[in-house]
Design a protein around this motif. Structure first.
Motif, mmCIF file in Angstrom:
data_model
loop_
_atom_site.group_PDB
_atom_site.id
_atom_site.type_symbol
_atom_site.label_atom_id
_atom_site.label_comp_id
_atom_site.label_asym_id
_atom_site.label_seq_id
_atom_site.Cartn_x
_atom_site.Cartn_y
_atom_site.Cartn_z
ATOM 1 N N ASN A 1 -8.798 -27.604 7.079
ATOM 2 C CA ASN A 1 -8.250 -26.534 7.905
ATOM 3 C C ASN A 1 -8.801 -26.602 9.327
ATOM 4 N N ALA A 2 -8.052 -25.998 10.245
ATOM 5 C CA ALA A 2 -8.438 -26.022 11.655
ATOM 6 C C ALA A 2 -8.566 -24.584 12.165
ATOM 7 N N PRO A 3 -9.625 -23.885 11.769
ATOM 8 C CA PRO A 3 -9.727 -22.463 12.132
ATOM 9 C C PRO A 3 -9.766 -22.219 13.631
ATOM 10 N N SER A 4 -10.217 -23.195 14.395
ATOM 11 C CA SER A 4 -10.205 -23.045 15.852
ATOM 12 C C SER A 4 -9.217 -24.008 16.499
ATOM 13 N N GLY A 5 -8.240 -24.474 15.705
ATOM 14 C CA GLY A 5 -7.289 -25.452 16.223
ATOM 15 C C GLY A 5 -7.957 -26.780 16.469
ATOM 16 N N GLY A 6 -7.309 -27.579 17.348
ATOM 17 C CA GLY A 6 -7.868 -28.889 17.675
ATOM 18 C C GLY A 6 -7.046 -30.022 17.099
ATOM 19 N N ILE A 7 -7.673 -31.195 17.012
ATOM 20 C CA ILE A 7 -6.976 -32.428 16.665
ATOM 21 C C ILE A 7 -7.331 -32.846 15.241
ATOM 22 N N SER A 8 -6.316 -32.996 14.390
ATOM 23 C CA SER A 8 -6.534 -33.630 13.091
ATOM 24 C C SER A 8 -6.500 -35.134 13.302
ATOM 25 N N LEU A 9 -7.593 -35.804 12.961
ATOM 26 C CA LEU A 9 -7.699 -37.247 13.213
ATOM 27 C C LEU A 9 -7.418 -37.974 11.902
ATOM 28 N N ASP A 10 -6.151 -38.381 11.762
ATOM 29 C CA ASP A 10 -5.692 -38.986 10.510
ATOM 30 C C ASP A 10 -6.137 -40.446 10.450
ATOM 31 N N MET A 11 -6.913 -40.803 9.408
ATOM 32 C CA MET A 11 -7.500 -42.139 9.301
ATOM 33 C C MET A 11 -6.710 -43.058 8.372
ATOM 34 N N THR A 12 -5.547 -42.597 7.891
ATOM 35 C CA THR A 12 -4.872 -43.357 6.828
ATOM 36 C C THR A 12 -4.364 -44.720 7.297
ATOM 37 N N ARG A 13 -4.157 -44.874 8.610
ATOM 38 C CA ARG A 13 -3.694 -46.200 9.064
ATOM 39 C C ARG A 13 -4.842 -47.192 9.242
ATOM 40 N N MET A 14 -6.057 -46.691 9.186
ATOM 41 C CA MET A 14 -7.212 -47.610 9.210
ATOM 42 C C MET A 14 -7.517 -47.939 7.758
ATOM 43 N N GLU A 15 -6.773 -48.905 7.251
ATOM 44 C CA GLU A 15 -6.772 -49.137 5.800
ATOM 45 C C GLU A 15 -7.010 -50.605 5.455
ATOM 46 N N LYS A 16 -7.800 -51.265 6.319
ATOM 47 C CA LYS A 16 -8.108 -52.679 6.056
ATOM 48 C C LYS A 16 -9.408 -52.811 5.255
ATOM 49 N N VAL A 17 -9.399 -53.781 4.354
ATOM 50 C CA VAL A 17 -10.662 -54.226 3.755
ATOM 51 C C VAL A 17 -11.223 -55.259 4.730
ATOM 52 N N LEU A 18 -12.368 -54.975 5.323
ATOM 53 C CA LEU A 18 -12.856 -55.783 6.438
ATOM 54 C C LEU A 18 -13.581 -57.043 5.976
ATOM 55 N N ARG A 19 -14.276 -56.945 4.842
ATOM 56 C CA ARG A 19 -14.977 -58.117 4.304
ATOM 57 C C ARG A 19 -15.376 -57.793 2.874
ATOM 58 N N VAL A 20 -15.600 -58.843 2.092
ATOM 59 C CA VAL A 20 -16.112 -58.639 0.741
ATOM 60 C C VAL A 20 -17.047 -59.795 0.428
ATOM 61 N N SER A 21 -18.122 -59.515 -0.255
ATOM 62 C CA SER A 21 -19.036 -60.568 -0.691
ATOM 63 C C SER A 21 -19.237 -60.442 -2.200
ATOM 64 N N ALA A 22 -18.706 -61.424 -2.916
ATOM 65 C CA ALA A 22 -18.877 -61.400 -4.374
ATOM 66 C C ALA A 22 -20.334 -61.666 -4.730
#
Lengths: 471, 471
Positions: free
Chosen positions: A93-114
């Protein structure tokens, strides 16, 4: 009782207008102010009324995040990080308004180490997407809060779920983070080393901070090897006490159970109806064991003996993947099964966590409270952790019903705190539990306020959550 | 290089005199200013020169702690909490003088719950005393840093040790703390619930803070059931790389090894001489498995196959308690065995921790560095965590030798950081590693400074540790 904390906060109209103008110019179509976008981003899986942000930014890069934070910091405007929208206590919720910063497009797996059993992801990666990505590596990420939450959101609420008893919570599974802090710069909170004594534990400070101290831009997670064998089953008990006794003995004997979930009789009734199970309507444990061809049968037999000692029914376990899948699908649909008990009512799920020795008492007293107050409220619990959920079904248009429910929630939280427990095991504080956090933390609340004020002096990060404005 | 950080700080002479007068009057014989007390409390198991406090207080109650903190806060005088005196990076020095607050008389076990597998202790309880106390409960506290450290000190340095690979570090085993903060009041950082999402993780903020944010007055710890069966043994390898490969495969396969320790050929030579072992002088793993009659043999056999696949010798394991005890006694005496390689020289132990995939490279490069620089320096490692120790034997009266050692330590730390690791896995920062923390943390250091300043605005808690004065 809790509704009173969902009040509008002060709005910085001039600042909001300035940020909107700046971000619209800088971010193009990534910046949206349409009503439907705003509504969607204040929608929470909760009984709390929505408080809409003024705009939504769909961040695609760390630079986008920095731009938003810098603009909002310059004009003292709220930034509310948004993951999957599955939080339960009004965190978005945004009780004082403002910007909702939607992170859903930052959806990369950047690295993995088995070799190191670790992975680095952007915050918008969901737990299901991560496990799909990992499928060919023989590894998996165990934390399972039920919803297909984002890893960023799970980090921010210190999420856990059904298999925390074996694999821990997000606190235990995050190795390090990158975070954009109030000055708009990105820091790294740690390294990929498995352990460190190098200074303050900044990682754990941001895990569970619900976006109130900064915006998480990447998460390095521990991974687990997919077990060679998985077995599981259900076991009914005459009373909640008997079921909890079996849980305590299982934990005490060090049986490395992967899941040990308690469903009360009402919840079993709901699951039978919704998921086509045919279980007896009684307190029941759902179990899962992870191990090898040799150890899973051993663990299952050990549990079976414990269950019988505690007065439980005979325990039948299976390694059959389909049967197990049906069982855990029913468990994961417990919320919807509960809702289906009374489709005309609204529902909200609340959680507390107590020392495991108090679980039976806490559940039994809570069931008595439910009955005395004529409430309809099935219970499911992550019993191995002493954590349980009550799904309250009520008419959210009826003030008397709301009052009854809020009275119940207050008693539930105070009961858990009085038993040496906490007002939330995994849902977080958000707006809904700020008053209970005050009761639980006592003088430690001042320290939390000091930390918030020092890391976010202009109170731009998700204001009005965790800490109520000082009165 | 590191010596330069052991400079005297500014002394507040008037404040120190006032605090001494106040505490002498208030505390009687618990307040001591004799030279021998002061020397003993600045003595550190380290190469760093001692910096004596002005007085020592032997706290017996929380009220004593509050009295000291209030007096020191009022006069802006340093308070340095003291546990067992076994820290390794100058954590107990008093560069600006002040009061050493000795916690050893606060040594009560306050409560224990077998059902919840937890215990609450005063900070002066040592790990050996705790395990002696617990003996009849069937439970034990697993963290084992080698020294018989105090639980308060172990909490403050985020200690771990040989079995962190199975049981985690202090970070993972502290449920909650009580702490006297800068205003002289005691707060509780959490509850006895196994998990919580209730606000900022204050517990983890004080774990590893090295006494720079407050004085810990009690610790609630998780306990473990004593394993039904314990097995273990040694396994030699032709190279460090081969040994590390075996470690990685063991971890990857999810074998729940309780201890997996690497000793290099030089350390084996030292242990043979000191502890009467007859092992071949080659890279060697010491292992221990905790489980049941059924699982310990299984785990041992699985490891045996891995070892052979990696070119190791045949692995013989034993459940014989005497043989195991002799082995682990030798491991715990590795420091003294190393020192005995050159009794006329001083020694100091330094540690780093890297992602496990980098352990072989990091150890091999470090061995080459030792050889190139003509140093005598055996290596032991908590290999399952990627953490290893180098014991440097050198003449601390010879400036050239000191310079050579400090150059080596700098390269070691930078090597670990460059490999994605940390400048300390378990010893902490103290005075000795402040410059390396700066290199490791980068811009995150500013956040640590902000936290320190906000929780301890007058810099009374263990000043001159972790963070260098801003220049």
């Amino acid at each position: 009782m809790v509704m009173r904390d969902v009040q509008p906060g002060q709005r910085n109209e001039a600042g909001i207008a300035a940020v909107k103008a700046e971000l619209a110019a800088a971010l193009g179509a990534k910046f949206q102010t349409g009503q439907s976008f705003r509504e969607q981003h204040a929608h929470t899986t909760t009984y709390l009324p929505s408080q809409l942000p003024d705009a939504v930014v769909f961040a695609e890069t760390v630079e986008d995040v920095k731009a938003v934070v810098k603009a909002c910091a310059a004009h003292k405007v709220p930034v509310i990080p948004f993951g999957a929208g599955s939080s339960l206590e009004g965190q978005l919720n945004a009780p004082s308004g403002g910007i909702s910063l939607d992170m859903t497009r930052m959806e990369k797996v950047l690295r993995v180490s088995a070799e190191d059993l670790d992975v680095t992801v952007e915050p918008g990666v969901t737990r299901e997407a991560l496990n799909t990505y990992l499928r060919d590596t023989g590894l998996f990420f165990p934390i399972d809060p039920g919803a297909n939450a984002s890893i960023g959101g799970m980090t921010s609420t210190r999420a856990s779920g059904t298999n925390a008893v074996r694999y821990g919570t997000m606190k235990d599974n995050v190795l390090s983070l990158t975070v954009v802090t109030a000055n708009g710069e990105e820091i790294s909170t740690g390294t990929r080393a498995r352990k460190s004594s190098a200074g303050y534990d900044l990682t754990r400070l941001f895990v569970g901070a619900e976006g109130t101290l900064g915006v998480i831009t990447s998460i390095t997670l521990k991974l687990q090897g997919i077990p060679e064998k998985i077995g599981g089953g259900v076991c009914g008990f005459p009373t909640v006490k008997a079921a909890c006794d079996a849980v305590i003995m299982t934990i005490q004997m060090g049986i490395p159970v992967a899941r040990i979930e308690l469903l009360d009789a009402m919840q079993i009734k709901a699951c039978n109806a919704y998921s086509g199970l045919t279980l007896k309507e009684q307190p029941t444990l759902f179990l899962e064991f992870h191990g090898t061809e040799e150890t899973v049968p051993l663990q299952s037999e050990q549990f079976s003996m414990i269950a019988q000692e505690c007065g439980g029914e005979e325990f039948h376990w299976t390694a059959n993947a389909e049967e197990r899948a049906a069982l855990w699908k029913a468990r994961h649909n417990a919320y919807w099964a509960g809702r289906a008990l009374a489709p005309s009512l609204n529902g909200f799920s609340t959680d507390v966590c107590v020392p495991i020795s108090k679980l039976a008492d806490c559940v039994a007293e809570t069931q008595a409270d439910i009955e005395q107050n004529g409430l309809l409220a099935p219970i499911v619990g992550h019993a191995g952790d002493g954590n349980f959920h009550v799904l309250l079904l009520f008419n959210d248009k009826d003030p008397a019903d709301i009052e009854r429910v809020e009275g119940f929630v207050q008693r539930l939280n105070r009961r858990a705190i009085a038993m040496g427990g906490t007002c939330t095991g995994e849902h977080g504080i958000g707006q809904g539990k700020m008053s209970f956090l005050e009761e639980e933390a006592g003088p430690a609340l001042a320290l939390m306020r000091t930390i918030k004020q020092s890391l976010d002096p202009d109170n731009i990060f998700n204001p009005g959550k965790i800490l109520r404005p000082a009165r």
